[in-house]
Design a protein around this motif. Structure first.
Motif, PDB file in Angstrom:
ATOM      1  N   ALA A 127     -59.366 -15.379  37.725  1.00  0.00           N
ATOM      2  CA  ALA A 127     -59.185 -16.100  36.461  1.00  0.00           C
ATOM      3  C   ALA A 127     -59.242 -17.591  36.729  1.00  0.00           C
ATOM      4  O   ALA A 127     -59.134 -18.038  37.881  1.00  0.00           O
ATOM      5  CB  ALA A 127     -57.846 -15.730  35.813  1.00  0.00           C
ATOM      6  N   ARG A 128     -59.404 -18.354  35.650  1.00  0.00           N
ATOM      7  CA  ARG A 128     -59.397 -19.811  35.775  1.00  0.00           C
ATOM      8  C   ARG A 128     -58.839 -20.424  34.499  1.00  0.00           C
ATOM      9  O   ARG A 128     -59.122 -19.968  33.394  1.00  0.00           O
ATOM     10  CB  ARG A 128     -60.809 -20.348  36.021  1.00  0.00           C
ATOM     11  N   LEU A 129     -58.051 -21.476  34.684  1.00  0.00           N
ATOM     12  CA  LEU A 129     -57.509 -22.264  33.583  1.00  0.00           C
ATOM     13  C   LEU A 129     -58.157 -23.637  33.601  1.00  0.00           C
ATOM     14  O   LEU A 129     -58.311 -24.241  34.658  1.00  0.00           O
ATOM     15  CB  LEU A 129     -55.988 -22.422  33.725  1.00  0.00           C
ATOM     16  N   THR A 157     -62.962 -14.832  27.598  1.00  0.00           N
ATOM     17  CA  THR A 157     -62.461 -16.190  27.390  1.00  0.00           C
ATOM     18  C   THR A 157     -61.437 -16.208  26.264  1.00  0.00           C
ATOM     19  O   THR A 157     -61.672 -15.646  25.191  1.00  0.00           O
ATOM     20  CB  THR A 157     -63.619 -17.147  27.050  1.00  0.00           C
ATOM     21  N   PHE A 158     -60.305 -16.888  26.529  1.00  0.00           N
ATOM     22  CA  PHE A 158     -59.227 -17.025  25.551  1.00  0.00           C
ATOM     23  C   PHE A 158     -58.890 -18.500  25.411  1.00  0.00           C
ATOM     24  O   PHE A 158     -58.910 -19.254  26.388  1.00  0.00           O
ATOM     25  CB  PHE A 158     -57.999 -16.223  25.989  1.00  0.00           C
ATOM     26  N   ILE A 173     -57.598 -24.621  37.408  1.00  0.00           N
ATOM     27  CA  ILE A 173     -56.637 -23.909  38.247  1.00  0.00           C
ATOM     28  C   ILE A 173     -57.096 -22.464  38.336  1.00  0.00           C
ATOM     29  O   ILE A 173     -57.201 -21.766  37.325  1.00  0.00           O
ATOM     30  CB  ILE A 173     -55.222 -23.985  37.648  1.00  0.00           C
ATOM     31  N   GLY A 174     -57.403 -22.005  39.536  1.00  0.00           N
ATOM     32  CA  GLY A 174     -57.933 -20.660  39.715  1.00  0.00           C
ATOM     33  C   GLY A 174     -56.871 -19.684  40.173  1.00  0.00           C
ATOM     34  O   GLY A 174     -55.963 -20.045  40.920  1.00  0.00           O
ATOM     35  N   LEU A 175     -56.993 -18.440  39.714  1.00  0.00           N
ATOM     36  CA  LEU A 175     -56.130 -17.358  40.191  1.00  0.00           C
ATOM     37  C   LEU A 175     -56.933 -16.532  41.192  1.00  0.00           C
ATOM     38  O   LEU A 175     -58.021 -16.034  40.870  1.00  0.00           O
ATOM     39  CB  LEU A 175     -55.674 -16.476  39.023  1.00  0.00           C
ATOM     40  N   GLU A 235     -60.121 -18.156  31.369  1.00  0.00           N
ATOM     41  CA  GLU A 235     -61.226 -17.244  31.635  1.00  0.00           C
ATOM     42  C   GLU A 235     -60.718 -16.201  32.622  1.00  0.00           C
ATOM     43  O   GLU A 235     -60.163 -16.550  33.664  1.00  0.00           O
ATOM     44  CB  GLU A 235     -62.409 -17.993  32.228  1.00  0.00           C
ATOM     45  N   ILE A 236     -60.902 -14.939  32.290  1.00  0.00           N
ATOM     46  CA  ILE A 236     -60.376 -13.873  33.146  1.00  0.00           C
ATOM     47  C   ILE A 236     -61.426 -12.782  33.268  1.00  0.00           C
ATOM     48  O   ILE A 236     -62.083 -12.419  32.279  1.00  0.00           O
ATOM     49  CB  ILE A 236     -59.043 -13.325  32.581  1.00  0.00           C
ATOM     50  N   THR A 237     -61.605 -12.270  34.475  1.00  0.00           N
ATOM     51  CA  THR A 237     -62.597 -11.220  34.663  1.00  0.00           C
ATOM     52  C   THR A 237     -62.109  -9.929  34.016  1.00  0.00           C
ATOM     53  O   THR A 237     -60.895  -9.693  33.891  1.00  0.00           O
ATOM     54  CB  THR A 237     -62.866 -10.956  36.155  1.00  0.00           C
ATOM     55  N   SER A 238     -63.048  -9.099  33.603  1.00  0.00           N
ATOM     56  CA  SER A 238     -62.681  -7.821  32.998  1.00  0.00           C
ATOM     57  C   SER A 238     -61.895  -6.965  34.000  1.00  0.00           C
ATOM     58  O   SER A 238     -60.986  -6.220  33.623  1.00  0.00           O
ATOM     59  CB  SER A 238     -63.934  -7.077  32.527  1.00  0.00           C
ATOM     60  N   GLU A 239     -62.219  -7.103  35.281  1.00  0.00           N
ATOM     61  CA  GLU A 239     -61.492  -6.366  36.312  1.00  0.00           C
ATOM     62  C   GLU A 239     -60.020  -6.772  36.336  1.00  0.00           C
ATOM     63  O   GLU A 239     -59.125  -5.920  36.392  1.00  0.00           O
ATOM     64  CB  GLU A 239     -62.124  -6.638  37.687  1.00  0.00           C
ATOM     65  N   ALA A 240     -59.754  -8.076  36.274  1.00  0.00           N
ATOM     66  CA  ALA A 240     -58.373  -8.560  36.265  1.00  0.00           C
ATOM     67  C   ALA A 240     -57.665  -8.142  34.978  1.00  0.00           C
ATOM     68  O   ALA A 240     -56.474  -7.801  34.997  1.00  0.00           O
ATOM     69  CB  ALA A 240     -58.358 -10.082  36.404  1.00  0.00           C
TER      70      ALA A 240
END
Length: 201
Positions: free
Chosen positions: A159-161, A50-51, A145-147, A173-178
């Protein structure tokens, strides 16, 4: 902080406005939307990082991006029609605000128009982005907003904004995989563009 809905600013369907265009759903290659819930939790095989975009002065054009353990990852500053995104070691990306704004990020995004980098779908339901030859889609939904992967079936959310209730922060929020796939920096640039309240086409 946000004078209007970011969905409308990004040029796509605004689910909070029944009079906006494209009330229809989405799916890669069709017009049906993905029906996904939250990103994987920390207990799942994929962790989520999370950022926070915060310390707005007065908005996302001038802010800080912090991550786990409150570590500072980026600083965003805007002056003279240029938004510069810097890492601790120096400038990383620049958005030039003109009639046709452009974006460039060292080693990540070749110089191009912002409307080409985040290409609006013909039906205005989502925006596509290409990173390292792979296509992804930013899709607005009820939880932000999802990636998503574009072309896989079913699409995978990476990911999601979202915006905090008091509108004082934008959360990525971004997965470690991404993150490991090199999507972190493109997500940072995309966040600025999607929440900047300016026309990016």
């Amino acid at each position: 902080m946000f004078g209007s809905n970011p969905y409308a600013q990004a040029g796509w369907y605004n689910p909070q406005n029944p009079f906006s265009i494209n009330a229809g759903p989405w799916q890669p290659g069709s017009s049906n939307p993905p029906t996904f819930g939250a990103l994987p939790s920390q207990s799942n095989s994929k962790s989520v990082l999370t950022f926070e975009f915060s310390s707005f002065h007065p908005d996302i054009f001038n802010c800080m991006v912090t991550g786990p353990k409150q570590r500072k990852f980026f600083e965003v500053k805007t002056a003279n029609n240029n938004t510069v995104i810097s890492k601790p070691e120096g400038p990383f990306a620049i958005i030039h605000w003109a009639q046709r704004p452009t974006v460039e990020a060292s080693g990540v995004i070749a110089f191009q128009r912002t409307g080409e980098y985040l290409k609006l779908a013909p039906d205005r339901s989502h925006r596509t982005v290409t990173v390292s030859g792979r296509n992804y889609a930013w899709v607005p939904g009820q939880n932000g907003i999802g990636l998503y992967t574009n072309g896989s079936n079913p699409p995978q959310q990476l990911a999601r904004l979202s915006i905090t209730n008091d509108h004082s922060k934008v959360i990525l929020e971004i997965t470690s995989e991404a993150f490991q796939a090199g999507l972190f920096e493109p997500c940072i640039v995309s966040t600025i563009l999607l929440f900047c309240a300016r026309n990016i086409d």
